[in-house]
Design a protein around this motif. Structure first.
Motif, PDB file in Angstrom:
ATOM      1  N   ALA A 125       0.851  -1.193   0.000  1.00 40.78           N
ATOM      2  CA  ALA A 125       0.000   0.000   0.000  1.00 40.78           C
ATOM      3  C   ALA A 125       0.884   1.238   0.000  1.00 40.78           C
ATOM      4  O   ALA A 125       2.046   1.193   0.415  1.00 40.78           O
ATOM      5  N   PHE A 126       0.330   2.330  -0.500  1.00 38.40           N
ATOM      6  CA  PHE A 126       1.059   3.599  -0.445  1.00 38.40           C
ATOM      7  C   PHE A 126       0.993   4.151   0.969  1.00 38.40           C
ATOM      8  O   PHE A 126       0.012   3.973   1.660  1.00 38.40           O
ATOM      9  N   GLY A 127       2.080   4.798   1.378  1.00 38.43           N
ATOM     10  CA  GLY A 127       2.100   5.395   2.692  1.00 38.43           C
ATOM     11  C   GLY A 127       2.983   4.603   3.647  1.00 38.43           C
ATOM     12  O   GLY A 127       3.423   3.492   3.354  1.00 38.43           O
ATOM     13  N   VAL A 128       3.266   5.195   4.791  1.00 44.56           N
ATOM     14  CA  VAL A 128       4.119   4.571   5.802  1.00 44.56           C
ATOM     15  C   VAL A 128       3.234   3.968   6.872  1.00 44.56           C
ATOM     16  O   VAL A 128       2.237   4.555   7.264  1.00 44.56           O
ATOM     17  N   ARG A 129       3.570   2.734   7.308  1.00 42.61           N
ATOM     18  CA  ARG A 129       2.820   2.123   8.400  1.00 42.61           C
ATOM     19  C   ARG A 129       3.788   1.692   9.484  1.00 42.61           C
ATOM     20  O   ARG A 129       4.901   1.251   9.189  1.00 42.61           O
ATOM     21  N   PRO A 141       6.249   6.785  -0.471  1.00 44.78           N
ATOM     22  CA  PRO A 141       6.637   5.595   0.275  1.00 44.78           C
ATOM     23  C   PRO A 141       5.621   4.477   0.038  1.00 44.78           C
ATOM     24  O   PRO A 141       4.440   4.721  -0.133  1.00 44.78           O
ATOM     25  N   VAL A 142       6.135   3.224  -0.017  1.00 46.59           N
ATOM     26  CA  VAL A 142       5.287   2.043  -0.191  1.00 46.59           C
ATOM     27  C   VAL A 142       5.579   1.101   0.969  1.00 46.59           C
ATOM     28  O   VAL A 142       6.736   0.909   1.324  1.00 46.59           O
ATOM     29  N   SER A 143       4.533   0.528   1.556  1.00 42.14           N
ATOM     30  CA  SER A 143       4.795  -0.331   2.715  1.00 42.14           C
ATOM     31  C   SER A 143       3.963  -1.603   2.668  1.00 42.14           C
ATOM     32  O   SER A 143       2.941  -1.685   1.981  1.00 42.14           O
TER      33      SER A 143
END
Lengths: 360, 277
Positions: free
Chosen positions: A288-292, A343-345
């Motif tokens: 998914a896109f974004g930081v987790r 970012p991809v996480s």
């Protein structure tokens, strides 16, 4: 499954053509009423295995047990194993009804019982209206229905299907797959299905045997095969995935791994010694896109966004030009466009690790 | 546009058509005319005379009987060969095809003389049958009907094999496999699948061999001799030895009628089978 429950059991089936070893000691057990697919690329031995079970080819070694009897030495007409061929192999000199009646006549069924049986099976495949037509006048889908009715009419203990959908167009294929699965479930037919099409195998099967180079690499439910491929080959062959070479830097006590890859440091679960070369895989829809928090994160730039109706694919590249794929059924972040850095996480538990050196 | 082009293309056939008309159709017409012409003009007397003579009936009987046996033996031997050739792969198929086609390059006269040697009292067949204890003493097969049938079958066999081979080649081998998985025994599969599907090949192969056997001249001349007459040898004798053009043209026309009927009947048969397939 233990062998007491097995309705069909293949033990150590081996076959070579000249110097080429096509089957290398395959074991397979299928329960009564189960639908099992043999899935693999061409040349993996799946059709050879099917022909051995049908008795159309004799194995160099190994046994085929069906319903408690060893049928390895029996000729095909004494096996009670029906086959739906890829080319359907309908008899061109007979009508639709005569094709379905062929096996009943051959087995010496009484004339009075043949007609109702033929009518019943033509009805089941929705071909009753075509009974007196020549099979040459039928479309591909209709021919396939007749082939299924013909194979089922003699009441085989086991039905084998050799890529029966490959000649049909995509839309018809999906309808026929669901229809056939429903029919076989209603009749309680045990079936082994050969295909190179992973979607077909995932849709139809109770269990899938992923075959490669004359061996079954994994035998499990479609869900388990997709979520937890047992080998790098199974990961590559079933579904899309991003695969990266890596090296284990550290193995933590609780089974956590720290792996160095072209994407940077990635954390995964597994048991490898520090220094081992590994292959890391991730399914595109798990990213998914974004930081987790606590997840693996990679900085990437978007190259293409492909709209596919029910889902959207994003082709992205990592900082050092390693391409990979992200897939989502929902929404992309607002304003995402090719050329952007994002970012991809993905979760640590979605990181699949295999020994390197196997099929990449 | 295409119609115009096609029309022009037809002229390409002109040399062949002209050739056939001059050297084939015109002499044939002359022959037909000669068979119905007597000293006083048109007459059917030559035909009525011919059919009134018991000798003529014996000649026609000889002709048809020999042709029937040659066709039957060629079919029984040729059918399995055609199947094997169509189903063989790679080198084996090439070898079988060569083995069948190569003998066609040897002239009929040479083959017939070779058969004379084979069929003699001290020939290999006689010697072999004596050695294996089937015959108590050497016998001559040369100048017997059996010898003629053997020799003629050898010469015409490829014309039985090729049409059947080309039909089998087009049959999906999966059909017999499908029959097997439906519970059909090998014999049942042959009767209900292979035989009906190969019938067109059997019909055209038999028509070839039968019509060639009816009109063969050199083979009976060398393998059975003058005491045994067929329509073809009688026609030859009438022209070459007896100088009897009336008899020769009559037997030639009867031969022609037989040959044309075979073509018509076999074409009709294979069309009929073709439709029901």
């Amino acid at each position: 499954m233990n062998s007491d429950q097995a309705f069909l059991e293949i033990r150590q089936a081996s076959k070579s053509f000249g110097v080429a070893k096509v089957l290398d000691g395959v074991d397979l057990a299928v329960a009564k009423g189960e639908f099992v697919s043999l899935l693999g690329p061409s040349g993996c031995g799946k059709t050879t295995l099917l022909r051995i079970v049908a008795g159309l080819l004799s194995a160099d070694r190994g046994h085929v047990m069906l319903d408690g009897a060893d049928i390895s030495a029996r000729p095909p007409h004494h096996r009670d194993v029906g086959v739906v061929f890829q080319s359907y192999a309908l008899f061109p000199h007979l009508t639709v009804a005569e094709n379905v009646a062929f096996g009943l006549h051959a087995k010496g069924a009484s004339t009075s019982s043949i007609q109702p049986t033929v009518a019943k099976f033509l009805d089941l495949v929705h071909m009753a209206a075509f009974a007196d037509r020549s099979v040459k006048a039928l479309s591909g889908g209709q021919q396939q229905r007749v082939a299924v009715a013909r194979a089922l009419a003699v009441g085989p203990k086991l039905l084998l299907l050799d890529e029966p959908f490959s000649a049909l167009d995509r839309k018809l294929r999906e309808t026929m797959q669901i229809e056939l699965k429903r029919l076989l479930r209603e009749l309680g037919t045990t079936a082994v299905f050969v295909t190179h099409d992973q979607d077909e195998a995932l849709i139809m099967s109770d269990r899938i045997a992923v075959m490669n180079a004359g061996l079954i690499e994994q035998l499990d439910t479609p869900d388990a095969i997709y979520r937890r491929p047992a080998t790098a080959f199974a990961l590559e062959f079933v579904g899309l995935s991003t695969r990266l070479k890596g090296k284990v830097l550290a193995a933590e006590g609780d089974g956590g791994l720290v792996i160095e890859t072209a994407f940077g440091i990635i954390r995964a679960n597994g048991h490898y010694l520090p220094g081992s070369a590994v292959l890391v895989g991730v399914r595109p829809e798990r990213m998914a896109f974004g930081v987790r928090e606590g997840a693996n994160t990679v900085h990437a730039s978007v190259r293409d966004i492909v709209f596919q109706g029910s889902r959207i694919q994003a082709h992205v590249v990592s900082a050092d030009d390693e391409p990979f794929l992200i897939e989502t059924g929902g929404e992309l972040p607002a304003g995402l466009a090719p050329g952007q850095h994002v970012p991809v996480s993905w979760a640590m538990s979605d990181t699949l690790v295999y020994p390197a050196g196997a099929t990449p | 546009m295409t119609g115009l082009r096609l029309d022009r293309m037809i002229w390409l056939a002109l040399p062949a058509v002209a050739y056939l008309v001059i050297v084939y159709a015109l002499p044939l017409l002359w022959l037909l005319g000669r068979s119905v012409t007597g000293p006083d003009g048109f007459t059917l007397a030559q035909f009525t005379d011919f059919f009134a003579d018991p000798f003529s009936w014996r000649v026609m009987g000889n002709t048809l009987r020999i042709a029937f046996w040659v066709t039957l033996v060629a079919l029984v031997i040729g059918y399995p060969v055609a199947i094997a050739m169509a189903r063989a792969r790679g080198l084996m198929q090439v070898l079988l095809l060569v083995a069948m086609i190569l003998p066609l390059s040897i002239g009929v006269v040479v083959k017939a003389f070779a058969w004379q040697i084979v069929l003699r009292r001290d020939g290999v067949i006689s010697q072999g049958l004596v050695a294996s204890g089937i015959w108590s003493e050497p016998q001559r097969l040369l100048f017997t009907e059996a010898g003629l049938i053997l020799g003629a079958t050898n010469v015409f066999l490829p014309f039985m094999i090729l049409p059947i081979y080309s039909v089998v080649k087009l049959i999906d081998p999966r059909l017999t496999e499908a029959g097997a998985t439906l519970g059909a025994s090998p014999l049942y599969r042959f009767r209900k699948i292979l035989l009906p599907l190969t019938l067109p090949g059997i019909v055209s192969g038999s028509a070839f061999v039968f019509s060639m056997s009816v009109s063969m001249f050199v083979i009976p001349s060398l393998l059975i001799g003058d005491r045994f007459q067929t329509l073809a040898t009688l026609t030859g004798r009438s022209y070459l030895l007896m100088r009897n053009e009336a008899l020769g043209s009559t037997t030639a026309v009867i031969l022609l009628v037989i040959a044309v009927s075979i073509v018509v009947v076999s074409t009709w048969l294979s069309k009929r089978i073709g439709r029901s397939l």
